[in-house]
Design a protein around this motif. Structure first.
Motif, PDB file in Angstrom:
ATOM      1  N   SER A 156      -1.644  -2.648 -10.011  1.00  0.00           N
ATOM      2  CA  SER A 156      -2.290  -1.923  -8.988  1.00  0.00           C
ATOM      3  C   SER A 156      -3.529  -1.358  -9.862  1.00  0.00           C
ATOM      4  O   SER A 156      -4.511  -1.254  -9.339  1.00  0.00           O
ATOM      5  N   ASP A 157      -3.517  -1.406 -11.112  1.00  0.00           N
ATOM      6  CA  ASP A 157      -4.623  -0.724 -11.875  1.00  0.00           C
ATOM      7  C   ASP A 157      -5.848  -1.607 -11.885  1.00  0.00           C
ATOM      8  O   ASP A 157      -7.089  -1.248 -11.714  1.00  0.00           O
ATOM      9  N   ARG A 158      -5.455  -2.646 -12.279  1.00  0.00           N
ATOM     10  CA  ARG A 158      -6.547  -3.717 -11.966  1.00  0.00           C
ATOM     11  C   ARG A 158      -7.060  -4.092 -10.653  1.00  0.00           C
ATOM     12  O   ARG A 158      -8.171  -4.510 -10.361  1.00  0.00           O
ATOM     13  N   MET A 159      -6.401  -3.762  -9.450  1.00  0.00           N
ATOM     14  CA  MET A 159      -6.660  -4.007  -8.214  1.00  0.00           C
ATOM     15  C   MET A 159      -7.801  -2.737  -7.723  1.00  0.00           C
ATOM     16  O   MET A 159      -8.490  -2.790  -7.296  1.00  0.00           O
ATOM     17  N   TYR A 201     -11.757  -8.361  -4.057  1.00  0.00           N
ATOM     18  CA  TYR A 201     -10.652  -8.169  -4.647  1.00  0.00           C
ATOM     19  C   TYR A 201      -9.820  -6.655  -4.393  1.00  0.00           C
ATOM     20  O   TYR A 201      -9.529  -5.922  -5.042  1.00  0.00           O
ATOM     21  N   ARG A 202      -9.842  -6.724  -2.910  1.00  0.00           N
ATOM     22  CA  ARG A 202      -9.344  -5.285  -2.273  1.00  0.00           C
ATOM     23  C   ARG A 202      -8.139  -5.404  -1.550  1.00  0.00           C
ATOM     24  O   ARG A 202      -7.599  -6.764  -1.357  1.00  0.00           O
ATOM     25  N   PRO A 203      -7.257  -4.514  -1.410  1.00  0.00           N
ATOM     26  CA  PRO A 203      -6.048  -4.578  -0.564  1.00  0.00           C
ATOM     27  C   PRO A 203      -5.996  -5.391   0.504  1.00  0.00           C
ATOM     28  O   PRO A 203      -5.103  -6.071   0.855  1.00  0.00           O
ATOM     29  N   CYS A 204      -7.040  -5.150   1.436  1.00  0.00           N
ATOM     30  CA  CYS A 204      -7.177  -5.874   2.680  1.00  0.00           C
ATOM     31  C   CYS A 204      -7.267  -7.355   2.497  1.00  0.00           C
ATOM     32  O   CYS A 204      -7.148  -8.095   3.567  1.00  0.00           O
ATOM     33  N   ASN A 205      -7.644  -7.684   1.298  1.00  0.00           N
ATOM     34  CA  ASN A 205      -8.049  -9.162   1.013  1.00  0.00           C
ATOM     35  C   ASN A 205      -6.831  -9.968   0.195  1.00  0.00           C
ATOM     36  O   ASN A 205      -6.966 -10.739  -0.389  1.00  0.00           O
ATOM     37  N   ALA A 206      -5.675  -9.089  -0.075  1.00  0.00           N
ATOM     38  CA  ALA A 206      -4.740  -9.489  -0.870  1.00  0.00           C
ATOM     39  C   ALA A 206      -3.107  -9.696  -0.242  1.00  0.00           C
ATOM     40  O   ALA A 206      -2.954  -8.823   0.871  1.00  0.00           O
ATOM     41  N   ILE A 207      -2.331 -10.339  -0.902  1.00  0.00           N
ATOM     42  CA  ILE A 207      -0.931 -10.581  -0.676  1.00  0.00           C
ATOM     43  C   ILE A 207       0.011 -10.330  -1.787  1.00  0.00           C
ATOM     44  O   ILE A 207      -0.276 -10.892  -2.777  1.00  0.00           O
ATOM     45  N   LEU A 208       0.702  -9.386  -1.742  1.00  0.00           N
ATOM     46  CA  LEU A 208       1.819  -9.062  -2.887  1.00  0.00           C
ATOM     47  C   LEU A 208       2.954  -9.530  -2.413  1.00  0.00           C
ATOM     48  O   LEU A 208       3.749  -9.171  -1.545  1.00  0.00           O
ATOM     49  N   VAL A 209       3.487 -10.183  -3.379  1.00  0.00           N
ATOM     50  CA  VAL A 209       4.903 -10.866  -3.244  1.00  0.00           C
ATOM     51  C   VAL A 209       5.823 -10.390  -4.291  1.00  0.00           C
ATOM     52  O   VAL A 209       5.369 -10.596  -5.480  1.00  0.00           O
ATOM     53  N   ALA A 215       9.711 -10.713  -5.937  1.00  0.00           N
ATOM     54  CA  ALA A 215      10.818 -11.621  -5.821  1.00  0.00           C
ATOM     55  C   ALA A 215      11.547 -11.398  -6.770  1.00  0.00           C
ATOM     56  O   ALA A 215      11.337 -11.013  -7.997  1.00  0.00           O
ATOM     57  N   GLY A 216      12.936 -11.711  -6.644  1.00  0.00           N
ATOM     58  CA  GLY A 216      13.878 -11.770  -7.792  1.00  0.00           C
ATOM     59  C   GLY A 216      15.051 -10.648  -7.582  1.00  0.00           C
ATOM     60  O   GLY A 216      15.401 -10.194  -6.437  1.00  0.00           O
ATOM     61  N   ASN A 217      15.356 -10.195  -8.689  1.00  0.00           N
ATOM     62  CA  ASN A 217      16.503  -9.119  -8.650  1.00  0.00           C
ATOM     63  C   ASN A 217      15.970  -7.583  -8.307  1.00  0.00           C
ATOM     64  O   ASN A 217      15.838  -6.968  -8.965  1.00  0.00           O
ATOM     65  N   VAL A 218      15.389  -7.721  -7.017  1.00  0.00           N
ATOM     66  CA  VAL A 218      14.856  -6.418  -6.550  1.00  0.00           C
ATOM     67  C   VAL A 218      15.563  -5.836  -5.295  1.00  0.00           C
ATOM     68  O   VAL A 218      16.045  -6.767  -4.317  1.00  0.00           O
ATOM     69  N   GLN A 219      15.385  -4.827  -4.931  1.00  0.00           N
ATOM     70  CA  GLN A 219      15.660  -4.297  -3.555  1.00  0.00           C
ATOM     71  C   GLN A 219      14.417  -3.805  -2.855  1.00  0.00           C
ATOM     72  O   GLN A 219      13.489  -3.214  -3.343  1.00  0.00           O
ATOM     73  N   LEU A 220      14.705  -4.015  -1.351  1.00  0.00           N
ATOM     74  CA  LEU A 220      13.580  -3.874  -0.403  1.00  0.00           C
ATOM     75  C   LEU A 220      13.221  -2.424  -0.528  1.00  0.00           C
ATOM     76  O   LEU A 220      11.886  -2.328  -0.527  1.00  0.00           O
ATOM     77  N   ASP A 221      14.020  -1.375  -0.561  1.00  0.00           N
ATOM     78  CA  ASP A 221      13.653  -0.055  -0.625  1.00  0.00           C
ATOM     79  C   ASP A 221      12.747   0.160  -1.639  1.00  0.00           C
ATOM     80  O   ASP A 221      11.942   1.151  -1.765  1.00  0.00           O
ATOM     81  N   GLU A 222      13.321  -0.271  -2.824  1.00  0.00           N
ATOM     82  CA  GLU A 222      12.784   0.183  -4.032  1.00  0.00           C
ATOM     83  C   GLU A 222      11.286  -0.376  -4.171  1.00  0.00           C
ATOM     84  O   GLU A 222      10.312   0.379  -4.638  1.00  0.00           O
ATOM     85  N   VAL A 223      11.060  -1.647  -3.629  1.00  0.00           N
ATOM     86  CA  VAL A 223       9.907  -2.194  -3.765  1.00  0.00           C
ATOM     87  C   VAL A 223       8.867  -1.635  -2.681  1.00  0.00           C
ATOM     88  O   VAL A 223       7.761  -1.360  -2.842  1.00  0.00           O
ATOM     89  N   ARG A 224       9.423  -1.057  -1.499  1.00  0.00           N
ATOM     90  CA  ARG A 224       8.555  -0.343  -0.663  1.00  0.00           C
ATOM     91  C   ARG A 224       7.990   0.905  -1.448  1.00  0.00           C
ATOM     92  O   ARG A 224       6.688   1.369  -1.103  1.00  0.00           O
ATOM     93  N   ALA A 259       5.497   0.182  -4.058  1.00  0.00           N
ATOM     94  CA  ALA A 259       4.205  -0.136  -3.379  1.00  0.00           C
ATOM     95  C   ALA A 259       3.356   0.770  -2.817  1.00  0.00           C
ATOM     96  O   ALA A 259       2.162   0.842  -2.980  1.00  0.00           O
ATOM     97  N   GLU A 260       4.077   1.890  -2.039  1.00  0.00           N
ATOM     98  CA  GLU A 260       3.378   2.982  -1.439  1.00  0.00           C
ATOM     99  C   GLU A 260       2.861   3.514  -2.749  1.00  0.00           C
ATOM    100  O   GLU A 260       1.663   4.227  -2.591  1.00  0.00           O
ATOM    101  N   LYS A 261       3.510   3.948  -3.978  1.00  0.00           N
ATOM    102  CA  LYS A 261       3.099   4.701  -4.840  1.00  0.00           C
ATOM    103  C   LYS A 261       1.775   4.212  -5.688  1.00  0.00           C
ATOM    104  O   LYS A 261       1.025   4.954  -5.953  1.00  0.00           O
ATOM    105  N   TRP A 262       1.914   3.081  -5.838  1.00  0.00           N
ATOM    106  CA  TRP A 262       1.145   2.484  -6.796  1.00  0.00           C
ATOM    107  C   TRP A 262      -0.051   1.768  -6.102  1.00  0.00           C
ATOM    108  O   TRP A 262      -1.373   1.753  -6.532  1.00  0.00           O
ATOM    109  N   PHE A 263      -0.037   0.968  -4.976  1.00  0.00           N
ATOM    110  CA  PHE A 263      -0.847   0.253  -4.408  1.00  0.00           C
ATOM    111  C   PHE A 263      -1.481   1.083  -3.283  1.00  0.00           C
ATOM    112  O   PHE A 263      -2.582   0.921  -2.694  1.00  0.00           O
TER     113      PHE A 263
END
Length: 413
Positions: free
Chosen positions: A103-106, A181-189, A191-200, A203-207
């Motif tokens: 998020s910092d380099r975006m 290199y802006r959020p509207c032009n990017a896709i974040l995926v 994957a792996g040993n992650v939970q949907l709620d935690e990723v959400r 994502a809200e916190k950092w991006f």
């Protein structure tokens, strides 16, 4: 079937989550809808230059690699004419470190003359080493310029000229960054040993706080239909003569793409292919030969290239290739031949899907194409291809006037 959940942040960043608890790792993949085709024709090589600059430090993190390594992670990136992709893998319990870094380099790079100068030199040396001083290094510069008269695929991701990278200014790179290199032009995926709620939440916190940017509307010049074959002869200090033939083909979303992909495999996909069996083993005209396509998002190229056996003329080699493409235009491929390449494709897709890193990359790519669910539909499209489909696309691609021929001759002759 690859499962995923998609949501979109208010700033336009598309987020896809693919949980897989069979691995202790997590993957964070960010794909930007920006590649070499989006560059100014007078300032090429910028997308690739950014691949390097993105590791030169961001506004709050001067060293990208050190904290990632402390978290047990590793990363890499690649740039094509169509897109730029950054990805990292680390232990899942350290997932937030990845969000912090990416998020910092975006948000913004730590633009500075020193960082730009370092990366400019690195890219310039790469240009010289691989594309100027290496045998056959300029082949793709010349072949693209021969095949494309208008579309920006006419230059490579390294850039059209070394001078463009050498002359890049801080103002130039800032402008390119904040355009693409802006959020509207990017896709974040994720994957792996992650939970949907935690990723959400992450994502809200950092991006979430990053400004959206202005949506980029691509309006690239369309390549006109080629009506006459083009030839280019090159003489260089290379060990053996080489012949390159390139034909225009459809784009990645065209229904004919799947038949075209199988067509190239039948002709030149390995030692059992037609070109290898006929022109390398039987006629002994080529030391090696292959057929492939570039798989680009806009209409691309089918390429046959081969290294000639000493004493074989370019005319003889070209005629032999044309004889083989004529045969596949006039005679349907056998069921056995078609089944073999479909089976090979099935195995390749299954093998790629074994890696969570590849799955994250593929999800980002299909979302970039417009629909991530395409990842689960590819195989059935290959399975639906018929011998008639192969013959039809062969007739369209190998038609008279659609070929670009680069005859690359060694100076020893």
């Amino acid at each position: 079937m690859i499962q995923y959940t998609k949501f979109v942040l208010d700033n336009g960043l598309r987020v896809l989550v693919h949980p897989d608890d069979t691995t202790p790792m997590a993957v964070v993949n960010i794909m930007y809808d920006a590649g070499a085709r989006d560059e100014d024709p007078e300032k090429t090589g910028f997308a690739h230059l950014f691949e390097h600059l993105m590791f030169g430090g961001s506004v709050h993190i001067p060293d990208y690699d050190e904290p990632l390594q402390l978290a047990g992670g590793e990363n890499n990136a690649y740039t094509t004419n169509d897109l730029t992709n950054y990805y990292l893998q680390l232990p899942a319990q350290n997932l937030e470190t990845a969000f912090w870094l990416e998020s910092d380099r975006m948000l913004s790079l730590a633009f500075g003359e020193k960082s730009l100068e370092v990366q400019r030199k690195v890219v310039s040396e790469e240009f010289k080493e691989h594309y100027i001083n290496k045998p056959y290094g300029d082949v793709w510069h010349k072949l693209r310029e021969l095949a494309y008269s208008t579309h920006p695929y006419k230059w490579m991701t390294i850039g059209k000229e070394l001078k463009h990278v050498e002359d890049a200014t801080l103002s130039d790179v800032k402008s390119f960054f904040f355009k693409h290199y802006r959020p509207c032009n990017a896709i974040l995926v994720v994957a792996g040993n992650v939970q949907l709620d935690e990723v959400r939440r992450l994502a809200e916190k950092w991006f979430g706080p990053i400004e959206s940017g202005t949506p980029y509307k691509r309006n690239l010049p369309e390549e006109p239909v080629q009506q006459e074959d083009r030839y280019l002869d090159v003489s260089a200090d290379v060990p053996v003569d080489a012949l390159y033939m390139a034909w225009h083909m459809c784009d990645r979303l065209d229904p004919r793409y799947f038949a075209t992909d199988l067509l190239t495999d039948i002709l030149g996909g390995g030692a059992s292919s037609r070109l290898h069996q006929k022109l390398v083993k039987e006629k002994q005209l080529f030391a090696s030969i292959s057929c492939y396509h570039l798989g680009t998002l806009d209409p691309g190229l089918v390429v046959i290239d081969g290294k000639l056996v000493s004493g074989v003329t370019m005319e003889t080699a070209e005629a032999a290739i044309r004889e083989e493409v004529k045969r596949i235009m006039e005679e349907p491929v056998s069921d056995r031949e078609l089944r073999a390449v479909i089976n090979k494709t099935e195995s390749m897709i299954a093998f790629e899907d074994m890696s969570v890193l590849n799955r994250a990359n593929s999800l980002a790519f299909y979302e970039l194409l417009g629909d991530a669910s395409l990842i689960n539909k590819e195989l059935e499209k290959y399975q639906a291809v018929t011998a008639g489909d192969i013959q039809k696309v062969a007739g369209e691609i190998f038609r008279a006037g659609n070929c670009n021929i680069l005859r690359y001759k060694g100076k020893h002759q």
